[in-house]
Design an enzyme around this catalytic site. Structure first.
Site, PDB file in Angstrom:
ATOM      1  N   ARG A  51       0.842  -1.217   0.000  1.00  0.00           N
ATOM      2  CA  ARG A  51       0.000   0.000   0.000  1.00  0.00           C
ATOM      3  C   ARG A  51       0.871   1.259   0.000  1.00  0.00           C
ATOM      4  O   ARG A  51       0.435   2.321  -0.421  1.00  0.00           O
ATOM      5  CB  ARG A  51      -0.989  -0.001   1.170  1.00  0.00           C
ATOM      6  CG  ARG A  51      -1.832   1.254   1.238  1.00  0.00           C
ATOM      7  CD  ARG A  51      -3.175   1.081   1.939  1.00  0.00           C
ATOM      8  NE  ARG A  51      -3.100   0.330   3.170  1.00  0.00           N
ATOM      9  CZ  ARG A  51      -2.574   0.768   4.312  1.00  0.00           C
ATOM     10  NH1 ARG A  51      -2.072   1.977   4.384  1.00  0.00           N
ATOM     11  NH2 ARG A  51      -2.563   0.003   5.379  1.00  0.00           N
ATOM     12  N   TYR A 103     -12.392  19.182 -16.695  1.00  0.00           N
ATOM     13  CA  TYR A 103     -12.867  17.829 -16.475  1.00  0.00           C
ATOM     14  C   TYR A 103     -13.819  17.843 -15.271  1.00  0.00           C
ATOM     15  O   TYR A 103     -13.427  18.218 -14.159  1.00  0.00           O
ATOM     16  CB  TYR A 103     -11.696  16.861 -16.237  1.00  0.00           C
ATOM     17  CG  TYR A 103     -12.231  15.528 -15.809  1.00  0.00           C
ATOM     18  CD1 TYR A 103     -13.038  14.793 -16.676  1.00  0.00           C
ATOM     19  CD2 TYR A 103     -12.016  15.039 -14.541  1.00  0.00           C
ATOM     20  CE1 TYR A 103     -13.599  13.599 -16.283  1.00  0.00           C
ATOM     21  CE2 TYR A 103     -12.566  13.841 -14.140  1.00  0.00           C
ATOM     22  CZ  TYR A 103     -13.363  13.129 -15.020  1.00  0.00           C
ATOM     23  OH  TYR A 103     -13.938  11.955 -14.610  1.00  0.00           O
TER      24      TYR A 103
HETATM   25  N1  PLP Z   1      -8.664  14.743 -15.990  1.00  0.00           N
HETATM   26  C1  PLP Z   1      -9.101  14.624 -17.247  1.00  0.00           C
HETATM   27  C2  PLP Z   1      -8.786  15.704 -18.250  1.00  0.00           C
HETATM   28  C3  PLP Z   1      -9.866  13.511 -17.619  1.00  0.00           C
HETATM   29  O1  PLP Z   1     -10.312  13.403 -18.889  1.00  0.00           O
HETATM   30  C4  PLP Z   1     -10.174  12.519 -16.645  1.00  0.00           C
HETATM   31  C5  PLP Z   1     -11.015  11.352 -16.989  1.00  0.00           C
HETATM   32  O2  PLP Z   1     -11.812  11.391 -17.904  1.00  0.00           O
HETATM   33  C6  PLP Z   1      -9.702  12.680 -15.347  1.00  0.00           C
HETATM   34  C7  PLP Z   1      -8.949  13.801 -15.061  1.00  0.00           C
HETATM   35  C8  PLP Z   1      -9.998  11.666 -14.273  1.00  0.00           C
HETATM   36  O3  PLP Z   1      -9.197  10.545 -14.401  1.00  0.00           O
HETATM   37  P1  PLP Z   1      -9.656   9.028 -14.086  1.00  0.00           P
HETATM   38  O4  PLP Z   1     -10.873   8.739 -14.919  1.00  0.00           O
HETATM   39  O5  PLP Z   1      -8.446   8.234 -14.456  1.00  0.00           O
HETATM   40  O6  PLP Z   1      -9.972   8.965 -12.629  1.00  0.00           O
END
Ligand code: PLP
Length: 381
Positions: A51, A103
């Protein structure tokens, strides 16, 4: 001093692994969760419990740090686990700045932390370069989180000027570089303190691993806290996923190059299409961020673009439904091309227009992709 190898070489050879016992040039999967101690209860090797640390993470993190030009890296069980670890280092009363469109999952985390922990959150309009400075609170803002190109409008933020503004205000700056992996953008070189990648996307590239990576410029107090959070929260990447990710990364350069070239051809082909209101792609000279993108994306503008259909919600969905080569699915950066009606996926806080379709360009033959989009758009007036 001779220059180091190009990133493409480092990636292909994945840190020059060579097993002295067997000569194997590919690292093994080491699934052990625990590591033995001698009679004095001293650890036999450098590992104790998976971990906190494991051999598969070490190889992956060394490569990630090298690619982004950082001093250290941490691998997480998902991109969002890495986002959560960064946010977990904030104290009540801190202030966070992030783009209004970004995002959505990362912003959902920020909203949650803001609501539960007494942390301020200000969102800025990434289409206006001066908007970031307007929301900064010198002495109070502790974290500036940016993403570039921004998902799913592909607005470009100038990392250098965002970093300068953040640092003047006394904040640290994290760049979500998921859409611009280190073969094209090394955000630390442009002044970022921390780079974040959803490694689920381009870095792995085969739509079969969920993973996150953070790479730091300096090992300081906040970085040590992030490492501690990963161990305590347990958001560590599994051994097999770490191995798969390392394997996927070996072909990153060539996949990204192909996706970028095809996306540019698709964007140029679709620009001006009567069925479309707009084509959003930073590689187009008509894109407002093109100039800055050219400065900070040295090796292609990536495989992500969006098209805004000349029509309403139903007309937009009908275009996605007619696609035959593009797969209707979320995510991005894989070898297969995806089409996504983004507003449906983002939910309540979404600011994304209902006529926007997000395209993730894969490595198929570009003419098949163009023909598919042409037929899918055929009936739009
Ligand atoms: N940041 C961006 C630009 C993303 O497109 C995504 C997922 O779609 C993430 C962060 C989040 O990552 P994860 O889906 O691997 O948790």
């Amino acid at each position: 001093m001779p220059p180091g190898p190009h990133l493409e070489t480092t990636l292909a050879q994945a840190n020059h692994y060579l097993d002295p016992a067997t000569g194997a040039i590919v690292p093994p999967v080491q699934p052990s969760t625990t590591y033995a101690r001698d009679e004095r209860y001293e650890l036999i090797g450098p590992y104790s419990y998976a971990r906190s640390h494991a051999p598969g993470h070490d190889a992956l993190e060394r490569l990630a740090a090298e690619l982004d030009g950082g001093t250290d890296a941490q691998a997480f069980s998902s991109g969002l686990a890495a986002v959560a670890a960064v946010l977990e280092t904030l104290d009540p009363g801190d202030h966070v700045v992030a783009p209004r469109i970004m995002y959505h999952g990362a912003q959902d985390w920020m909203r949650r932390v803001a609501a539960k922990r007494g942390i301020g959150l200000s969102l800025f309009d990434s289409a206006r370069p001066e908007a970031l400075r307007e929301v900064l609170r010198p002495g109070e803002t502790s974290l500036v989180w940016i993403e570039t190109p921004i998902n799913p409008t592909w607005d470009i933020i100038d990392i250098e000027s965002a970093a300068a503004a953040a640092h003047e205000a006394g904040a640290f700056i994290v760049v979500d570089s998921t859409v611009a992996p280190p073969v094209t953008t090394r955000a630390l070189d442009h002044g970022a303190d921390l780079v974040f990648h959803s490694a689920t996307k381009y870095l792995n590239g085969h739509s079969d691993v969920v993973a996150g990576l953070l790479v730091t410029r300096d090992v300081e107090e906040r970085w040590e806290e992030i490492k501690l959070v990963r161990t305590l929260m347990g958001g560590v990447l599994g051994a097999f996923e770490a191995w798969l990710l390392l394997r996927g990364m070996r072909t990153l350069a060539i996949r990204f190059e192909r996706a970028s070239a095809s996306a540019l051809r698709v964007a140029r082909h679709l620009e001006g299409h009567p069925g479309l209101e707009s084509v959003l792609y930073p590689g187009l000279s008509s894109h407002p961020g093109h100039h800055v993108a050219k400065k900070q994306m040295r090796n292609g503008f990536g495989g992500m673009l969006s098209i805004c259909v000349n029509g309403d919600f139903a007309a937009t969905q009908a275009v996605a439904n007619r696609a035959r080569v593009f797969v209707r699915a979320t995510s991005l950066g894989g070898v297969e091309s995806l089409i996504e009606h983004r507003t449906v996926v983002e939910g309540a806080h979404s600011h994304v227009p209902e006529n926007l379709l997000r395209l993730s360009i894969g490595i198929e033959h570009v003419e098949d992709l163009i023909a598919d989009l042409d037929q899918a758009l055929g009936d739009v007036p």
